[in-house]
Enzyme design. Structure first.
Site, mmCIF file in Angstrom:
data_model
loop_
_atom_site.group_PDB
_atom_site.id
_atom_site.type_symbol
_atom_site.label_atom_id
_atom_site.label_comp_id
_atom_site.label_asym_id
_atom_site.label_seq_id
_atom_site.Cartn_x
_atom_site.Cartn_y
_atom_site.Cartn_z
ATOM 1 N N ASP A 309 0.878 -1.362 0.003
ATOM 2 C CA ASP A 309 0.155 0.058 -0.185
ATOM 3 C C ASP A 309 0.936 1.309 0.171
ATOM 4 O OD1 ASP A 309 -2.190 -1.596 0.091
ATOM 5 O OD2 ASP A 309 -2.226 -1.586 2.236
ATOM 6 N N ARG A 382 -5.018 6.704 -1.191
ATOM 7 C CA ARG A 382 -3.742 6.909 -1.381
ATOM 8 C C ARG A 382 -2.932 7.587 -2.490
ATOM 9 N NH1 ARG A 382 -2.654 4.012 3.381
ATOM 10 N NH2 ARG A 382 -3.986 1.997 3.466
HETATM 11 O O1 LIG Z 1 -5.194 -7.875 4.974
HETATM 12 C C1 LIG Z 1 -5.109 -6.673 4.961
HETATM 13 O O2 LIG Z 1 -5.460 -6.205 5.947
HETATM 14 C C2 LIG Z 1 -4.568 -6.073 3.795
HETATM 15 C C3 LIG Z 1 -3.874 -6.720 2.821
HETATM 16 C C4 LIG Z 1 -3.496 -6.231 1.487
HETATM 17 O O3 LIG Z 1 -4.482 -6.513 0.444
HETATM 18 P P1 LIG Z 1 -4.327 -7.854 -0.418
HETATM 19 O O4 LIG Z 1 -4.466 -9.131 0.552
HETATM 20 O O5 LIG Z 1 -5.160 -8.096 -1.500
HETATM 21 O O6 LIG Z 1 -2.749 -7.805 -0.848
HETATM 22 C C5 LIG Z 1 -3.575 -4.796 1.556
HETATM 23 O O7 LIG Z 1 -3.457 -3.897 0.168
HETATM 24 C C6 LIG Z 1 -4.743 -4.087 2.138
HETATM 25 O O8 LIG Z 1 -4.708 -2.676 2.247
HETATM 26 C C7 LIG Z 1 -4.869 -4.697 3.602
HETATM 27 C C1 LIG Z 2 -5.819 -1.631 -0.866
HETATM 28 C C2 LIG Z 2 -6.232 -1.025 0.503
HETATM 29 O O1 LIG Z 2 -7.294 -1.481 1.268
HETATM 30 P P1 LIG Z 2 -8.442 -2.557 1.116
HETATM 31 O O2 LIG Z 2 -7.880 -3.695 0.117
HETATM 32 O O3 LIG Z 2 -8.887 -2.958 2.209
HETATM 33 O O4 LIG Z 2 -9.624 -1.708 0.363
HETATM 34 C C3 LIG Z 2 -5.751 0.318 0.710
HETATM 35 O O5 LIG Z 2 -5.876 0.750 2.300
HETATM 36 O O6 LIG Z 2 -4.632 0.831 0.490
#
Ligand SMILES: O=C(O)C1=C[C@@H](OP(=O)(O)O)[C@@H](O)[C@H](O)C1
Ligand SMILES: C=C(OP(=O)(O)O)C(=O)O
Length: 429
Positions: A309, A382
């Protein structure tokens, strides 16, 4: 609402960043699955996390706020909601809740906003279906998930997704069959850590995570530490605004989340970590960044999950560095709240930065940042925060077209940045 980030003097100060979003979702959901009363301190009260709290109420769980960041969740058997469960903008909310609902043996239809409705869901419903869960719908929301879970699963987590891994583990709580996940590249492990804190037997063996025999949760106190993904905007700004020195306190330093801090170090940033300690099974500490010369660097696909992220703000830091930065393996960025790879290349270029997408890599050549542009965010928090930070180090202000969505992850962003001396203000329309 349009916001403008303008060239400013040095940023200075120290402050605790708001609670981690990943931990906040998990604290609420795990509390809802546990027997007894879970108390949460430091919960991030952002729109994404509030969507999870509201969704849990729809499942019949008692979720109460009793002070700033202080919440109480009384777990127990979930019921099937009559109305669709709206997860707003949050991928974490919908994907974790699909797994948890399946494990609870209930039936629910999930919806989300226009961004979430474009994001892939088959990566979660596929494994759930293999666990005997009934799924109505395709790869996109709205989707209906109907438990119970009737079979175990051995799942290979490619692409590395903590949301998919979490959904499978939460669904697995509803069966006594073997459930295991292998990860060629590790994704964040907060679910494994927090499930164990709640009393679930989680076996971790190299790249494989397995649920043990005990799959019930007992209520507990959860203290949520600071969000490294929010801290990255503050630290990134300090790294590129001349004369700055900023510290963030009590921030999560889990190795699967500290890729951005490591990236700053590799680029030559004047950075120090202090007060490193454990809390709730996680590692936390303080991070200080002082402005200084930065140099371009190369980042490989294997490094991306630890800063997935933070790539937009890393690209902004790269714009303030000398030489070329190449960040490989960014295909997953195309499946976030927007196509972050395309929008960062576009936004940086609009601001006079030499940046381009090259297949699934982002290439940025640092130098003077002209700014003086209006940037398209497609409602992605973001992308908005990254370009506002870019504006602080540019020659001319940078305007972002839609800033409300910052509230999904970092509602206090503007206040926090302004307190450090940043110039971020509203554009009258
Ligand atoms: O498990 C989590 O809390 C998260 C995992 C990530 O996504 P992915 O599992 O799709 O990589 C991240 O991008 C998201 O903001 C939060
Ligand atoms: C990808 C993000 O969150 P989520 O996947 O929970 O929407 C983020 O917070 O950058």
């Amino acid at each position: 609402m349009k916001l403008r980030g303008s060239p400013c003097g040095p940023l200075a100060g120290a402050f605790p960043v708001p609670g981690d979003k990943s931990l906040s979702h998990r604290a609420l959901i795990f509390g809802a699955l546990a027997t007894g009363e879970t108390v949460i301190a430091g919960l991030l009260e952002s729109e994404d996390v509030l969507a999870t709290a509201e969704a849990l109420r729809a499942f019949g769980v008692r979720v109460e706020r009793f002070g700033p960041g202080r919440w109480r969740v009384i777990g127990g058997q979930w019921r099937s909601p009559e109305a669709p469960v709206d997860c707003g903008n949050s991928g974490t909310a919908v994907r974790l809740l699909m797994g948890a609902a399946a494990g609870q043996g209930v039936r629910a239809t999930f919806t989300g906003d226009s961004s979430l409705s474009k994001r892939p869901m088959r990566r979660v419903t596929g494994p759930l279906e293999a666990m005997g869960v009934r799924i109505e719908g395709g790869d996109r929301l709205p989707l209906t998930v109907a438990g119970p879970v009737t079979r175990g699963l051995a799942h290979l987590n490619v692409p590395a997704s903590a949301q998919v891994k979490s959904a499978v583990l939460l669904a697995g709580l509803g069966t006594d069959q073997p459930v295991e996940i292998a990860e060629p590249v590790p994704s964040r492990d907060h679910t494994e850590i927090m499930l164990a804190e709640f009393g679930v037997e989680v076996e971790r063996d190299g790249t494989v995570t397995r649920l043990g025999a005990k799959r019930t949760l007992e209520a507990r106190l959860v203290e949520v530490s600071g969000d490294p993904s929010s801290a990255a905007f503050v630290l990134g700004a300090a790294a590129i605004v001349p004369g700055s020195e900023v510290s963030v306190k009590d921030v999560l330093l889990n190795p699967h989340r500290s890729g951005f801090v490591m990236a700053l170090q590799r680029m030559g940033a004047d950075l120090a970590m202090a007060n490193i300690r454990g809390r709730g099974g996680e590692t936390i500490g303080d991070v200080r960044v002082r402005f200084g010369p930065l140099f371009g660097a190369e980042f490989t696909a294997e490094e991306i999950p630890s800063m997935v992220d933070e790539i937009p703000i890393l690209a902004v830091v790269a714009a303030g560095a000398q030489g070329e930065t190449r960040i490989e393996g960014l295909d997953e960025l195309r499946h976030k709240e927007s196509d972050r790879l395309a929008l960062m290349a576009e936004g940086l270029a609009a601001c006079g930065v030499d940046a381009r997408a090259d297949g699934d890599a982002l290439v940025v050549r640092g130098g003077a940042i002209r700014g003086g542009a209006a940037v398209r965010t497609e409602g992605d928090h973001r992308i908005a925060m990254s370009h506002l930070v870019l504006g602080l180090a540019a020659e001319q202000p940078i305007v972002v077209d839609e800033a409300e969505m910052i509230g999904t992850s970092f509602p206090t962003f503007r206040d926090a940045m302004r307190r450090l001396g940043a110039k971020i203000d509203e554009v009258e329309e």
